[in-house]
Structure formats: structure tokens, C-alpha cells
Design a protein around this motif. Structure first.
Motif, PDB file in Angstrom:
ATOM      1  N   ASN A  25      -4.921  23.076  20.513  1.00 48.27           N
ATOM      2  CA  ASN A  25      -4.923  22.077  21.580  1.00 48.27           C
ATOM      3  C   ASN A  25      -6.332  21.624  21.940  1.00 48.27           C
ATOM      4  OD1 ASN A  25      -2.018  21.751  22.492  1.00 48.27           O
ATOM      5  ND2 ASN A  25      -2.205  23.979  22.566  1.00 48.27           N
ATOM      6  N   MET A  26      -7.296  22.540  21.879  1.00 50.48           N
ATOM      7  CA  MET A  26      -8.692  22.152  22.093  1.00 50.48           C
ATOM      8  C   MET A  26      -9.163  21.199  21.002  1.00 50.48           C
ATOM      9  SD  MET A  26     -10.002  25.952  23.185  1.00 50.48           S
ATOM     10  CE  MET A  26     -11.715  25.636  22.829  1.00 50.48           C
ATOM     11  N   ALA A  27      -8.690  21.428  19.776  1.00 45.89           N
ATOM     12  CA  ALA A  27      -9.111  20.583  18.649  1.00 45.89           C
ATOM     13  C   ALA A  27      -8.671  19.138  18.839  1.00 45.89           C
ATOM     14  CB  ALA A  27      -8.550  21.150  17.345  1.00 45.89           C
ATOM     15  N   TRP A  28      -7.401  18.923  19.212  1.00 47.75           N
ATOM     16  CA  TRP A  28      -6.962  17.527  19.353  1.00 47.75           C
ATOM     17  C   TRP A  28      -7.595  16.862  20.572  1.00 47.75           C
ATOM     18  CZ3 TRP A  28      -4.654  15.545  23.580  1.00 47.75           C
ATOM     19  CH2 TRP A  28      -3.863  16.359  24.406  1.00 47.75           C
ATOM     20  N   CYS A  29      -7.936  17.640  21.597  1.00 49.60           N
ATOM     21  CA  CYS A  29      -8.650  17.069  22.749  1.00 49.60           C
ATOM     22  C   CYS A  29     -10.026  16.552  22.328  1.00 49.60           C
ATOM     23  CB  CYS A  29      -8.795  18.107  23.851  1.00 49.60           C
ATOM     24  SG  CYS A  29      -7.268  18.472  24.738  1.00 49.60           S
ATOM     25  N   LEU A  30     -10.716  17.307  21.479  1.00 50.46           N
ATOM     26  CA  LEU A  30     -12.025  16.864  20.998  1.00 50.46           C
ATOM     27  C   LEU A  30     -11.895  15.600  20.143  1.00 50.46           C
ATOM     28  CD1 LEU A  30     -13.737  20.259  20.064  1.00 50.46           C
ATOM     29  CD2 LEU A  30     -14.385  18.705  21.917  1.00 50.46           C
ATOM     30  N   ILE A  31     -10.875  15.575  19.297  1.00 52.57           N
ATOM     31  CA  ILE A  31     -10.679  14.380  18.459  1.00 52.57           C
ATOM     32  C   ILE A  31     -10.391  13.168  19.329  1.00 52.57           C
ATOM     33  CG2 ILE A  31      -9.136  13.328  16.762  1.00 52.57           C
ATOM     34  CD1 ILE A  31      -8.780  16.112  15.525  1.00 52.57           C
ATOM     35  N   ALA A  32      -9.518  13.338  20.323  1.00 48.55           N
ATOM     36  CA  ALA A  32      -9.186  12.215  21.211  1.00 48.55           C
ATOM     37  C   ALA A  32     -10.410  11.769  22.007  1.00 48.55           C
ATOM     38  CB  ALA A  32      -8.054  12.623  22.153  1.00 48.55           C
ATOM     39  N   GLY A  33     -11.175  12.743  22.525  1.00 52.17           N
ATOM     40  CA  GLY A  33     -12.369  12.387  23.279  1.00 52.17           C
ATOM     41  C   GLY A  33     -13.398  11.683  22.419  1.00 52.17           C
ATOM     42  N   GLY A  34     -13.566  12.174  21.179  1.00 48.45           N
ATOM     43  CA  GLY A  34     -14.511  11.516  20.271  1.00 48.45           C
ATOM     44  C   GLY A  34     -14.106  10.099  19.947  1.00 48.45           C
ATOM     45  N   CYS A  35     -12.807   9.860  19.757  1.00 48.48           N
ATOM     46  CA  CYS A  35     -12.331   8.503  19.451  1.00 48.48           C
ATOM     47  C   CYS A  35     -12.563   7.544  20.612  1.00 48.48           C
ATOM     48  CB  CYS A  35     -10.849   8.533  19.083  1.00 48.48           C
ATOM     49  SG  CYS A  35     -10.502   9.329  17.494  1.00 48.48           S
ATOM     50  N   CYS A  36     -12.547   8.058  21.836  1.00 48.59           N
ATOM     51  CA  CYS A  36     -12.766   7.195  23.005  1.00 48.59           C
ATOM     52  C   CYS A  36     -14.174   6.605  23.023  1.00 48.59           C
ATOM     53  CB  CYS A  36     -12.498   7.964  24.294  1.00 48.59           C
ATOM     54  SG  CYS A  36     -10.755   8.349  24.573  1.00 48.59           S
ATOM     55  N   PHE A  37     -15.130   7.266  22.349  1.00 48.36           N
ATOM     56  CA  PHE A  37     -16.483   6.698  22.271  1.00 48.36           C
ATOM     57  C   PHE A  37     -16.509   5.420  21.443  1.00 48.36           C
ATOM     58  CE2 PHE A  37     -17.766  10.941  23.655  1.00 48.36           C
ATOM     59  CZ  PHE A  37     -18.879  10.667  24.459  1.00 48.36           C
ATOM     60  N   LEU A  38     -15.444   5.183  20.660  1.00 53.40           N
ATOM     61  CA  LEU A  38     -15.380   3.987  19.827  1.00 53.40           C
ATOM     62  C   LEU A  38     -14.957   2.758  20.632  1.00 53.40           C
ATOM     63  CD1 LEU A  38     -13.651   5.513  16.660  1.00 53.40           C
ATOM     64  CD2 LEU A  38     -16.100   5.118  17.048  1.00 53.40           C
ATOM     65  N   LEU A  39     -14.477   2.984  21.864  1.00 52.06           N
ATOM     66  CA  LEU A  39     -14.113   1.853  22.710  1.00 52.06           C
ATOM     67  C   LEU A  39     -15.363   1.070  23.095  1.00 52.06           C
ATOM     68  CD1 LEU A  39     -11.555   3.620  25.104  1.00 52.06           C
ATOM     69  CD2 LEU A  39     -11.029   2.019  23.246  1.00 52.06           C
ATOM     70  N   PRO A  40     -15.245  -0.231  23.329  1.00 46.58           N
ATOM     71  CA  PRO A  40     -16.409  -1.042  23.737  1.00 46.58           C
ATOM     72  C   PRO A  40     -17.021  -0.516  25.028  1.00 46.58           C
ATOM     73  CG  PRO A  40     -14.569  -2.450  23.120  1.00 46.58           C
ATOM     74  CD  PRO A  40     -14.030  -1.052  23.161  1.00 46.58           C
ATOM     75  N   THR A  41     -18.324  -0.596  25.140  1.00 48.27           N
ATOM     76  CA  THR A  41     -19.028  -0.090  26.312  1.00 48.27           C
ATOM     77  C   THR A  41     -18.559  -0.759  27.587  1.00 48.27           C
ATOM     78  OG1 THR A  41     -20.972   0.282  24.910  1.00 48.27           O
ATOM     79  CG2 THR A  41     -21.319   0.344  27.286  1.00 48.27           C
ATOM     80  N   ASN A  76     -15.654  -1.694  28.336  1.00 54.56           N
ATOM     81  CA  ASN A  76     -14.286  -1.320  28.677  1.00 54.56           C
ATOM     82  C   ASN A  76     -14.323  -0.315  29.832  1.00 54.56           C
ATOM     83  OD1 ASN A  76     -11.645  -0.208  28.753  1.00 54.56           O
ATOM     84  ND2 ASN A  76     -11.329  -0.773  26.605  1.00 54.56           N
ATOM     85  N   SER A  77     -13.684  -0.669  30.943  1.00 60.35           N
ATOM     86  CA  SER A  77     -13.744   0.174  32.137  1.00 60.35           C
ATOM     87  C   SER A  77     -13.035   1.518  31.957  1.00 60.35           C
ATOM     88  CB  SER A  77     -13.139  -0.566  33.334  1.00 60.35           C
ATOM     89  OG  SER A  77     -11.778  -0.893  33.073  1.00 60.35           O
ATOM     90  N   ALA A  78     -12.156   1.587  30.965  1.00 63.77           N
ATOM     91  CA  ALA A  78     -11.425   2.833  30.741  1.00 63.77           C
ATOM     92  C   ALA A  78     -12.201   3.824  29.884  1.00 63.77           C
ATOM     93  CB  ALA A  78     -10.080   2.530  30.086  1.00 63.77           C
ATOM     94  N   ARG A  79     -13.317   3.405  29.324  1.00 60.42           N
ATOM     95  CA  ARG A  79     -14.040   4.242  28.364  1.00 60.42           C
ATOM     96  C   ARG A  79     -14.504   5.564  28.987  1.00 60.42           C
ATOM     97  NH1 ARG A  79     -19.520   4.429  26.040  1.00 60.42           N
ATOM     98  NH2 ARG A  79     -19.378   4.734  23.772  1.00 60.42           N
ATOM     99  N   LEU A  80     -15.278   5.494  30.053  1.00 59.39           N
ATOM    100  CA  LEU A  80     -15.812   6.703  30.676  1.00 59.39           C
ATOM    101  C   LEU A  80     -14.713   7.590  31.257  1.00 59.39           C
ATOM    102  CD1 LEU A  80     -18.196   8.437  31.536  1.00 59.39           C
ATOM    103  CD2 LEU A  80     -18.456   7.001  33.574  1.00 59.39           C
ATOM    104  N   PRO A  81     -13.722   7.046  31.988  1.00 58.08           N
ATOM    105  CA  PRO A  81     -12.652   7.914  32.502  1.00 58.08           C
ATOM    106  C   PRO A  81     -11.876   8.634  31.396  1.00 58.08           C
ATOM    107  CG  PRO A  81     -12.631   5.816  33.653  1.00 58.08           C
ATOM    108  CD  PRO A  81     -13.600   5.674  32.520  1.00 58.08           C
TER     109      PRO A  81
END
Length: 618
Positions: free
Chosen positions: A440-456, A458-463
Motif C-alpha cells: 500500500n505504501m508503494a502505490w501511494c508513492l506511485i500515485a504521489g509521483g504521478c501528481c507531479f506531472l500535473l501542470p503547475t 493546476n490548483s489540485a496539484r499540491l493538495p
């Protein structure tokens, strides 16, 4: 149990028994059939099982006479009878009703223990708050001290300064064994407390990077020894049934230190260019009460037992247990097991003990278990969050205040979610907690890392980034957070506990230093998404290693673990694939409620109720 004398009793064992007039006592506890090194039958044996009552009572009387406990013979005889048949104490005629009440309450009120025990655990664990506080102090200081010293573009040097405590702690862990041998657990905690007062304060008065580096190296020297000793001290004073819940207070106080450190960063945020000095130096605060209060705690009774100071050990046990009979039971049971340990692998010198943690199979397996949990903790990536969460959130596009507030949220989640482990670590088990949390920690890291690919923009990026980091932390805190120090402190025999735990902490500090040193460059070269994905892969690798090679240790006495780690590693791995995994699939995939799991460990010399209660097969 065989009572025939061993044909080759070690010199250490002979020395231990040289004061005993009745040599039958020695012969009663030296069983040539006991092979801790290769417990191929996976049997856990009570060392008192099978001894006739008259012989056992005579043995206890001889022990008390030569240990200077003549006035406590009846108490020790009662304790020995309870240790011999722990689940049948109600039928022991020597016990009075007042003796039985505290023993019953061990099961019905297992957390009802003397205040001296909780006081000792709290004082010892307070030392770990320094470690967490320093991590977060450096976390906030990373935003300013590189600018003041002109090294902001040298990521390797910044990483080296941050990793300095871990680097110096590499060598100091090896000093823990002789220091504990010379001055005891309390003396070591006092001395190392001085190392985390003055060098920590000295950081505030440095004027260049190398003087800051020296202060952090000195601080790390003390922290390496302290981190080795505190879990040992705690594990040796608490009862087996809640050992995990109390020893994990080490990690709970680390989490508390992290939280307070983030609060400190916010408090000193508006100081300006000098903020980093306050952020680093504030971590000295927990060490001051430690160096005073540690002398009000009882010394570890098992360390006193190791030194053959039996009267002092009994007095210490009496302060830590609810009755004299329980104290005598725990002391005599541990004494008998220590005799067998010394016969099996009684290393007498530091170099010999250092060699034996790699050469004696039982100790080598404990060494492997300690190494696995320490490596897994670093593979999780949590220390990167502790040191560099401010840097990560800054990469996500937040300003300085938002960065510190986001990091505070990380510390708050880390602290709150450490509490469930107090109960689950001794019920759900060390191994199961790790097997559940790592994927479960592994998929959280993958999801969090993918969120960095969102445009800067984008207001949802940091949350979103903060959410997945917090979720990752919530899974870490009751899992690989508390388990390593608990596991390492309990898996080694008393004869090799300091050197074994020292080596485990050495591995932990080595990886911590490497990861702390390299992460700024990894982040710069791979980007946040690549860095998070890299640690996600390490989490899954840790999961596989734990599944095959890590035994469960919950609710075992420190002495019973000799038999757990006597089981060959290949047999443990084969059991997981041939027995446990098929049972798990039948039970939880095909929902076959009648699926039967054949246990790996079989207990001898315990009553059925105790065997069921202690059976750790998951």
C-alpha cells in the motif's frame, strides 16, 4: 527433558555454576539435545519442563543460597513452579490466593503494571525524540543554511551535512557493546545524553559549513549508541505479552520529535536569516530531563543477570512487576535460559561476539532478521520525507510558509497513526503489519509521483501530492515505523544482544546516510516522479524479502526466541510457499472457512492454553 550431563560444558557455563554445590542444578539446564543453531523440528521448549518437583525445588534453594537470596527461597520456589507450568498455576498447592491474583491479572489486565515500568519506558523513549526533532530541524534549515554558507548549488555537500549524524553513528554503534558492558544501560543513556545536548546547541553558533558538520558528527556519535541502547533497555524490562507495544514507544517518541520539530520550524519561521540556527539547536531540549531522570529508573534486570548480580536483578524485577512471585518467576526462567544460551553460544570477547553474529546459525538468523527490517525501513523512503519534505513540497510549487505547513501536516499524520501500533504490533504481529503496509505504501508513492506531472497552475496539484504523502505516512507509522527497533532489540540472545543490535543500527545508519546524501542529486536527476517511483520499487522488494525470510516474534519471551531463530531459513521460506500461501488462497480467495493451517512452530513443556496463546504462525 533429558537430565544427563552435557559431555562438553563450556568454560563460561562452568564459571556460571562454580558456586553451585549441587551439580545436579547445572545438569538440569544443560540439555545436549537442545540445538539452537539448527532447530530443524521448529520446537519451542520450556527449559523447566520435565524436572520433578522435589528436584526443581532443591535447585531453586541452591540458587537462592549462593545468589544471596536465602530469605526469598519460598518466593523463588513458587515462581519456578509457575514458570514450569504457566497455564496451570491455579493447581499449584504452594501458591496462596494472594499469589494467584496478580498472575491472573497478567491476562485480564495486561496493561496494569507498576508505575516504575512506565516511567522507565517513557524516560528511555524520550531520547528518541531528539532523533526525530533533529531530522525535522534539518528539514526546515535546508531552506536557509545552504544560502548563508554559499553551498546551495552543491547538492552533494548539503546532503553530506544533513547525513552527518548517520555517518558518525555508523562507527559509534560498534562502541555500544563495550560501553553497555562497562557502565550498564542507564550509564550509556546518560553519557549519550550529553552528546545530544552540547553539540546540538553548538550548531546555533557555527559560521561555516564545516563547523556545522563537526557539530552534527559529534551529535551523531552519541545518537548511534543511544539508538542501539534504548530499545534494548526497554525490551529487557517489559513483559513479553505487550513488549512490542511498549518497545515501539521508541518510534512513537521519534514521531513526537518530528511533530515538535515541525512546530519549532513554524515558530522560528519569521526570525529571518537566523531561523535555521534556532531550528537546529532546539532539539537539545529533550536530552536535559533524560540525563537527570534516567538515574531514577531501575537498571535492566537482564543486564544485571548477565553480570551475575542476582540480588540486584531481583530488586529491579520487583520494581517492574506486580508481585514478588512474578518477579522471581521471570528472573529464574531467564536465568535458566541464559545458562543454556551460554552453553550454546557464550561469546566471551567483543571480537568473538562480532564474529559469532555471522557464524553461529541461530544468531546469524537473528542478524538477518534485524538487517531485513532495518533495510526495509530505509527502502520505504520515510527518512527522505523527514529530511526533505520541505524540499519536495517546494518542488510542488508551494511558498515557504505553505511548505512548512505542509511538512507540519506530514509530522502530525506520522504521530497520530503511530498509536494504533501500540495494540496491533502484539496482536496482528510484526510480520503481518509489514506485509500489509508495504504494498500500500508503494502505490501511494506511485500515485504521489504521478501528481507531479500535473501542470503547475493546476490548483489540485499540491493538495493531491500532500494527500498521497500523508496516506503513505499513515501506512508507514503503524508498520515499518515501529517494527525495526522492536524486532532488532528482541531477536538476539542476551549474550550477543548489544553487538547484534549495534550491527542492525549500523546497517540502518549506513543506508540512512547514503539515502540522505544522495537524495538531493536523485531528485535533481530523476525528478520527483522518478524518485517516488524508485522508492515504490524498493518497497515491493522489501515486501518479497519479508515474506520469505522474516519470522514472527510477537508474544514470545526473549528466551523463547532462541528456538524461533533456531529454525533454518530455508524451512521458514518453504513453509511460506508450501503451507501458508496455499492456506491463505483457500481461506481468503476461495473463502473456504474450513481451510486448516498447519503451524510452523510446536511448543513443548507448555500447557495447551499457553501453546494456543503463543502460537505465532502467520
Amino acid at each position: 527433558m533429558s537430565h544427563s550431563p552435557s559431555p562438553s560444558m563450556s568454560k563460561t557455563t562452568k564459571d556460571t555454576f562454580q558456586h553451585v554445590e549441587d551439580k545436579a542444578l547445572a545438569e538440569s539446564y544443560i540439555n545436549v539435545g537442545t540445538d539452537y543453531a539448527n532447530n530443524v523440528n521448529a520446537k519451542i521448549r520450556n527449559p523447566l519442563a520435565g524436572i520433578p518437583k522435589p528436584e526443581l525445588l532443591a535447585d531453586v534453594a541452591a540458587f537462592c543460597k549462593k545468589a544471596g537470596l536465602d530469605d526469598k527461597v519460598s518466593v523463588f520456589q513458587k515462581g519456578a513452579l509457575v514458570a514450569q507450568n504457566p497455564d496451570g498455576f491455579e493447581d499449584i498447592e504452594e501458591l496462596e490466593e494472594d499469589d494467584k491474583i496478580p498472575i491472573r491479572r497478567e491476562k485480564t489486565h495486561k496493561w496494569h503494571l507498576p508505575w516504575a515500568l512506565y516511567f522507565s519506558v517513557a524516560v528511555c523513549s524520550l531520547g528518541s525524540a531528539i532523533q526525530g526533532w533533529d531530522n525535522t530541524g534539518a528539514n526546515g534549515a535546508n531552506l536557509s543554511f545552504p544560502l548563508e554558507f554559499g553551498i546551495e548549488n552543491n547538492t552533494w555537500l548539503v546532503g553530506f551535512v544533513n547525513a552527518a549524524p548517520g555517518i558518525s553513528g555508523l562507527m559509534s554503534t560498534w562502541v555500544a557493546d563495550p560501553m553497555n558492558n562497562w557502565v550498564g544501560r542507564r550509564g550509556v543513556i546518560f553519557i549519550t545524553g550529553l552528546f545530544v545536548i552540547f553539540p546540538v546547541l553548538g550548531q546555533a553558533f557555527t559560521h561555516n559549513w564545516w563547523s556545522l558538520l563537526i557539530c552534527r558528527l559529534l551529535m551523531g556519535f552519541g545518537m548511534g549508541i543511544k539508538t542501539t541502547t534504548i530499545p534494548i533497555m526497554t525490551s529487557e524490562i517489559v513483559p513479553a505479552v505487550i513488549r512490542g507495544g511498549l518497545v515501539m514507544s521508541f518510534q512513537l517518541f521519534v514521531a513526537l520529535g518530528i511533530l515538535i520539530g515541525f512546530c519549532s520550524n513554524l515558530v522560528f519561521y519569521r526570525v529571518g536569516d537566523l531561523a535555521w540556527r534556532y531550528q537546529l539547536a532546539a532539539a537539545f531540549a529533550p536530552a536535559v530531563p533524560i540525563v537527570i531522570l534516567i538515574w531514577f529508573c531501575p537498571e535492566s534486570p537482564r543486564w544485571l543477570l548477565k553480570k551475575h548480580r542476582y540480588s540486584d536483578s531481583f530488586r529491579s524485577f520487583c520494581r517492574l512487576r506486580n508481585s514478588e512471585v512474578i518477579a522471581a518467576r521471570d528472573l529464574y526462567y531467564a536465568y535458566c535460559q541464559v545458562i543454556e544460551e551460554e552453553h550454546a553460544f557464550g561469546g566471551t570477547t567483543l571480537l568473538r561476539r562480532a564474529k559469532e553474529i555471522f557464524t553461529i546459525p541461530r544468531i546469524r538468523r537473528a542478524n538477518l532478521g534485524g538487517a531485513i527490517v532495518m533495510i526495509a525501513q530505509q527502502f520505504s523512503g520515510i527518512n527522505i520525507m523527514s529530511f526533505y519534505s520541505s524540499t519536495i513540497f517546494k518542488e510542488a510549487g508551494s511558498n515557504t510558509l505553505q511548505t512548512l505547513l505542509s511538512s507540519f501536516g506530514f509530522g502530525l499524520v506520522n504521530f497520530i497513526f503511530a498509536f494504533p501500533a501500540i495494540w496491533t504490533i502484539d496482536t496482528f504481529g510484526r510480520r503481518n503489519l509489514l506485509l500489509f503496509t508495504f504494498p500500500n505504501m508503494a502505490w501511494c508513492l506511485i500515485a504521489g509521483g504521478c501528481c507531479f506531472l500535473l501542470p503547475t497552475e493546476n490548483s489540485a496539484r499540491l493538495p493531491l501530492i500532500a494527500f498521497f504523502i500523508y496516506l503513505f505516512t499513515a501506512l508507514y507509522s503503524p508498520g515499518i515505523g515501529p517494527v525495526p527497533n522492536v524486532y532488532a532489540s528482541e531477536c538476539f540472545p542476551l549474550s550477543h544482544r548489544e553487538i547484534g543490535v549495534g550491527f542492525s543500527i549500523f546497517i540502518n545508519n549506513t543506508l540512512s546516510s547514503i539515502l540522505g546524501l544522495t537524495f538531493p542529486s536523485i531528485l535533481s536527476g530523476m525528478g520527483p516522479t522518478g524518485a517516488f517511483g524508485f522508492y515504490a520499487g524498493l518497497n515491493m522488494l522489501a515486501f518479497v524479502i519479508i515474506f520469505f525470510f522474516l519470522p514472527e516474534t510477537k508474544q514470545r519471551t526473549l528466551e523463547e526466541l532462541d528456538y524461533i531463530f533456531g529454525v533454518p531459513t530455508r524451512r521458514h521460506a518453504a513453509y511460506q510457499t508450501r503451507t501458508w500461501l496455499p492456506w491463505f488462497i483457500k481461506r481468503y480467495v476461495f473463502f473456504q472457512r474450513n481451510a486448516h493451517l498447519e503451524p510452523l512452530y510446536h511448543l513443548e513443556g507448555f500447557s495447551q492454553g499457553t501453546a494456543v496463546e503463543h502460537m505465532a504462525v502467520h
